[in-house]
Design a protein around this motif. Structure first.
Motif, PDB file in Angstrom:
ATOM      1  N   LEU A  75      -3.947 -35.427  -5.489  1.00 44.95           N
ATOM      2  CA  LEU A  75      -3.367 -36.765  -5.660  1.00 44.95           C
ATOM      3  C   LEU A  75      -2.624 -36.841  -6.980  1.00 44.95           C
ATOM      4  CD1 LEU A  75      -3.081 -39.862  -5.083  1.00 44.95           C
ATOM      5  CD2 LEU A  75      -5.282 -40.135  -6.266  1.00 44.95           C
ATOM      6  N   LEU A  76      -1.353 -37.215  -6.913  1.00 45.46           N
ATOM      7  CA  LEU A  76      -0.591 -37.556  -8.114  1.00 45.46           C
ATOM      8  C   LEU A  76      -0.622 -39.077  -8.232  1.00 45.46           C
ATOM      9  CD1 LEU A  76       1.402 -36.180 -10.281  1.00 45.46           C
ATOM     10  CD2 LEU A  76       3.185 -37.308  -8.948  1.00 45.46           C
ATOM     11  N   TYR A  77      -1.220 -39.595  -9.322  1.00 46.47           N
ATOM     12  CA  TYR A  77      -1.360 -41.051  -9.466  1.00 46.47           C
ATOM     13  C   TYR A  77      -0.453 -41.579 -10.574  1.00 46.47           C
ATOM     14  CZ  TYR A  77      -3.240 -45.665  -9.117  1.00 46.47           C
ATOM     15  OH  TYR A  77      -3.346 -47.016  -8.893  1.00 46.47           O
ATOM     16  N   ILE A  78       0.207 -42.707 -10.271  1.00 48.27           N
ATOM     17  CA  ILE A  78       1.144 -43.339 -11.216  1.00 48.27           C
ATOM     18  C   ILE A  78       0.628 -44.743 -11.545  1.00 48.27           C
ATOM     19  CG2 ILE A  78       3.554 -43.792 -11.701  1.00 48.27           C
ATOM     20  CD1 ILE A  78       3.164 -40.965 -10.669  1.00 48.27           C
ATOM     21  N   HIS A  79       0.270 -44.976 -12.792  1.00 50.01           N
ATOM     22  CA  HIS A  79      -0.294 -46.278 -13.177  1.00 50.01           C
ATOM     23  C   HIS A  79       0.766 -47.375 -13.213  1.00 50.01           C
ATOM     24  CE1 HIS A  79       1.262 -46.759 -17.319  1.00 50.01           C
ATOM     25  NE2 HIS A  79       1.144 -45.448 -17.442  1.00 50.01           N
ATOM     26  N   GLY A  82       4.176 -52.870 -15.452  1.00 51.77           N
ATOM     27  CA  GLY A  82       5.504 -53.422 -15.691  1.00 51.77           C
ATOM     28  C   GLY A  82       6.453 -52.504 -16.425  1.00 51.77           C
ATOM     29  N   PHE A  83       6.266 -51.188 -16.304  1.00 55.22           N
ATOM     30  CA  PHE A  83       7.134 -50.186 -16.932  1.00 55.22           C
ATOM     31  C   PHE A  83       7.082 -50.243 -18.457  1.00 55.22           C
ATOM     32  CE2 PHE A  83       9.000 -51.709 -12.956  1.00 55.22           C
ATOM     33  CZ  PHE A  83       9.101 -50.541 -12.206  1.00 55.22           C
ATOM     34  N   SER A  84       6.171 -51.042 -19.006  1.00 52.95           N
ATOM     35  CA  SER A  84       6.178 -51.267 -20.451  1.00 52.95           C
ATOM     36  C   SER A  84       4.781 -51.328 -21.071  1.00 52.95           C
ATOM     37  CB  SER A  84       6.911 -52.587 -20.768  1.00 52.95           C
ATOM     38  OG  SER A  84       6.280 -53.683 -20.115  1.00 52.95           O
ATOM     39  N   MET A  85       3.744 -51.229 -20.252  1.00 55.41           N
ATOM     40  CA  MET A  85       2.381 -51.389 -20.763  1.00 55.41           C
ATOM     41  C   MET A  85       1.433 -50.441 -20.033  1.00 55.41           C
ATOM     42  SD  MET A  85       2.132 -55.542 -20.786  1.00 55.41           S
ATOM     43  CE  MET A  85       2.423 -55.581 -19.015  1.00 55.41           C
ATOM     44  N   LEU A  86       0.172 -50.452 -20.469  1.00 54.38           N
ATOM     45  CA  LEU A  86      -0.936 -49.733 -19.846  1.00 54.38           C
ATOM     46  C   LEU A  86      -0.775 -48.216 -19.963  1.00 54.38           C
ATOM     47  CD1 LEU A  86      -1.588 -52.023 -16.754  1.00 54.38           C
ATOM     48  CD2 LEU A  86      -2.393 -52.252 -19.125  1.00 54.38           C
ATOM     49  N   SER A  87      -1.758 -47.499 -19.455  1.00 52.49           N
ATOM     50  CA  SER A  87      -1.807 -46.059 -19.697  1.00 52.49           C
ATOM     51  C   SER A  87      -2.710 -45.383 -18.687  1.00 52.49           C
ATOM     52  CB  SER A  87      -2.337 -45.792 -21.115  1.00 52.49           C
ATOM     53  OG  SER A  87      -2.681 -44.444 -21.301  1.00 52.49           O
ATOM     54  N   ALA A  88      -2.368 -44.152 -18.347  1.00 53.70           N
ATOM     55  CA  ALA A  88      -3.251 -43.330 -17.518  1.00 53.70           C
ATOM     56  C   ALA A  88      -4.564 -43.063 -18.236  1.00 53.70           C
ATOM     57  CB  ALA A  88      -2.565 -42.005 -17.191  1.00 53.70           C
ATOM     58  N   PHE A  89      -4.567 -43.231 -19.557  1.00 55.42           N
ATOM     59  CA  PHE A  89      -5.740 -42.934 -20.364  1.00 55.42           C
ATOM     60  C   PHE A  89      -6.588 -44.172 -20.658  1.00 55.42           C
ATOM     61  CE2 PHE A  89      -2.778 -39.555 -22.399  1.00 55.42           C
ATOM     62  CZ  PHE A  89      -2.864 -38.772 -21.255  1.00 55.42           C
ATOM     63  N   SER A  90      -6.261 -45.306 -20.054  1.00 53.81           N
ATOM     64  CA  SER A  90      -7.062 -46.517 -20.252  1.00 53.81           C
ATOM     65  C   SER A  90      -8.342 -46.428 -19.423  1.00 53.81           C
ATOM     66  CB  SER A  90      -6.266 -47.755 -19.846  1.00 53.81           C
ATOM     67  OG  SER A  90      -6.059 -47.763 -18.439  1.00 53.81           O
ATOM     68  N   ALA A 108      -7.062 -34.730  -8.930  1.00 51.42           N
ATOM     69  CA  ALA A 108      -6.088 -35.789  -9.199  1.00 51.42           C
ATOM     70  C   ALA A 108      -5.385 -35.543 -10.522  1.00 51.42           C
ATOM     71  CB  ALA A 108      -6.768 -37.153  -9.222  1.00 51.42           C
ATOM     72  N   VAL A 109      -4.104 -35.870 -10.543  1.00 48.60           N
ATOM     73  CA  VAL A 109      -3.290 -35.766 -11.754  1.00 48.60           C
ATOM     74  C   VAL A 109      -2.713 -37.147 -12.022  1.00 48.60           C
ATOM     75  CG1 VAL A 109      -1.303 -34.670 -12.846  1.00 48.60           C
ATOM     76  CG2 VAL A 109      -2.726 -33.362 -11.241  1.00 48.60           C
ATOM     77  N   SER A 110      -3.146 -37.782 -13.113  1.00 45.66           N
ATOM     78  CA  SER A 110      -2.734 -39.142 -13.451  1.00 45.66           C
ATOM     79  C   SER A 110      -1.673 -39.077 -14.553  1.00 45.66           C
ATOM     80  CB  SER A 110      -3.952 -39.952 -13.911  1.00 45.66           C
ATOM     81  OG  SER A 110      -3.666 -41.326 -14.024  1.00 45.66           O
ATOM     82  N   SER A 163       1.555 -51.431  -8.429  1.00 47.36           N
ATOM     83  CA  SER A 163       2.532 -52.265  -9.126  1.00 47.36           C
ATOM     84  C   SER A 163       3.781 -51.450  -9.479  1.00 47.36           C
ATOM     85  CB  SER A 163       1.883 -52.899 -10.357  1.00 47.36           C
ATOM     86  OG  SER A 163       2.665 -53.949 -10.863  1.00 47.36           O
ATOM     87  N   ALA A 164       4.103 -51.337 -10.776  1.00 46.71           N
ATOM     88  CA  ALA A 164       5.233 -50.495 -11.165  1.00 46.71           C
ATOM     89  C   ALA A 164       5.016 -49.061 -10.710  1.00 46.71           C
ATOM     90  CB  ALA A 164       5.418 -50.540 -12.681  1.00 46.71           C
ATOM     91  N   GLY A 165       3.769 -48.621 -10.713  1.00 49.25           N
ATOM     92  CA  GLY A 165       3.461 -47.273 -10.255  1.00 49.25           C
ATOM     93  C   GLY A 165       3.709 -47.093  -8.772  1.00 49.25           C
TER      94      GLY A 165
END
Length: 302
Positions: A75-79, A82-90, A108-110, A163-165
């Motif tokens: 699984l390739l996961y995209i968080h 809004g293209f401007s916040m948050l992180s795969a590492f949250s 999985a690869v985030s 969302s944006a992901g």
């Protein structure tokens, strides 16, 4: 020294723009957590650097391996954010992807992609594509990452995001359908959770974050019929939430995909009474568990 101007010239859902060019975000920066091994589920995680210039990285999750000879779906996961916040590492994304990896028995690869304003759109699309290409480069068993070489089944690749992901996940699948991936790599399915596409007031925010945009008809904003028709996967699962302002966009995407001439199968799931990406805020909630279970089932049984 020039004084700062407090005059607001633009205001969007996530930030406002002052006359002097300053930005003020309405949400604080997200806290990032390090990778770790989960003694309860057996999932191990680690971070990898995909590129230094531009800076692109990812977090890989490896579930408990009972049979080293058995290859695992990927699984390739995209968080979102809004293209401007948050992180795969949250914490929220780490926990969600780790849980999916454990229950689906998938590696999985985030993706940790570049965010506006440090890296305006299209960085998010290009970074995510770079990670997908990097992952696919392991199909011959001689890539840089041993976990992928040893455990990933490149005939069972999935792309998912919220969302944006979700928007970015679509563009990746469209690019796979147009450009392709190395031999031996097969994208089976794409999972879009409460995806963002063009059709709301948020479009002006996207256009502002993407200086090289193609206007409201930009295919990254409004999926083009030809991209839908050649989507590079066999199955699509779309989640929408009843109280989400993006609900109609997700339904519209599903309907346009079915009419496009694409030969795959699509499924729409409506989360009644729920808001945008509710499953990340309260993962123990009954309906959040239903989203996670459906997400997992889509991978396990495809």
């Amino acid at each position: 020294m020039a004084s700062q101007s407090n005059e607001v010239v633009k205001e969007f859902r996530f930030f406002k723009v002052f006359k002097d060019g300053r930005l003020e975000f309405f949400m604080p920066p997200v806290e990032k957590i390090p990778p770790s091994d989960d003694p309860n589920t057996g999932v191990r995680s680690k971070d990898v650097v995909i590129s230094l210039d531009p800076p692109v990285s990812a977090r890989i999750f490896l579930p408990r391996v009972s049979d080293p000879a058995r290859k695992l779906p990927l699984l390739l996961y995209i968080h979102g954010g809004g293209f401007s916040m948050l992180s795969a590492f949250s914490r929220n994304y780490h926990d969600f992807v780790s849980t999916v990896a454990a229950e689906a028995g998938a590696i999985a690869v985030s993706v940790e992609y570049g965010l506006f304003p440090a890296r305006p759109i299209p960085a998010c699309y290009e970074d995510s594509w770079a990670v997908l290409r990097w992952v696919a480069g392991h199909a011959g068993g001689d890539g840089a990452e041993p976990w992928l070489n040893e455990h990933a089944d490149f005939g069972r690749v999935f792309i998912g995001g919220d969302s944006a992901g979700g928007n970015i996940s679509h563009t990746l699948a469209a690019r796979v359908g147009s450009i392709g991936l190395p031999r031996g790599v097969r994208v089976v399915g794409v999972i879009l959770v409460h995806p963002y596409f063009g059709g709301t007031d948020d479009d002006q925010m996207w256009l502002y974050m993407c200086p090289t945009n193609g206007g409201l008809s930009d295919p990254r904003l409004k999926p083009a019929k030809e991209d839908l028709a050649r989507l590079g996967c066999e199955k699509v699962l779309v989640f929408v939430a009843e109280k989400d302002h993006l609900m109609e966009l997700g339904i519209g995407y599903y309907e346009e995909l079915k009419k496009s001439g694409w030969t795959g199968s699509a499924e729409l799931v409506k989360n009644l009474g729920e808001e945008h990406c509710f499953h990340l805020r309260d993962p123990e909630h009954e309906k959040a568990v239903e989203v996670k279970d459906k997400f997992v089932s889509f991978i396990k049984h495809s």
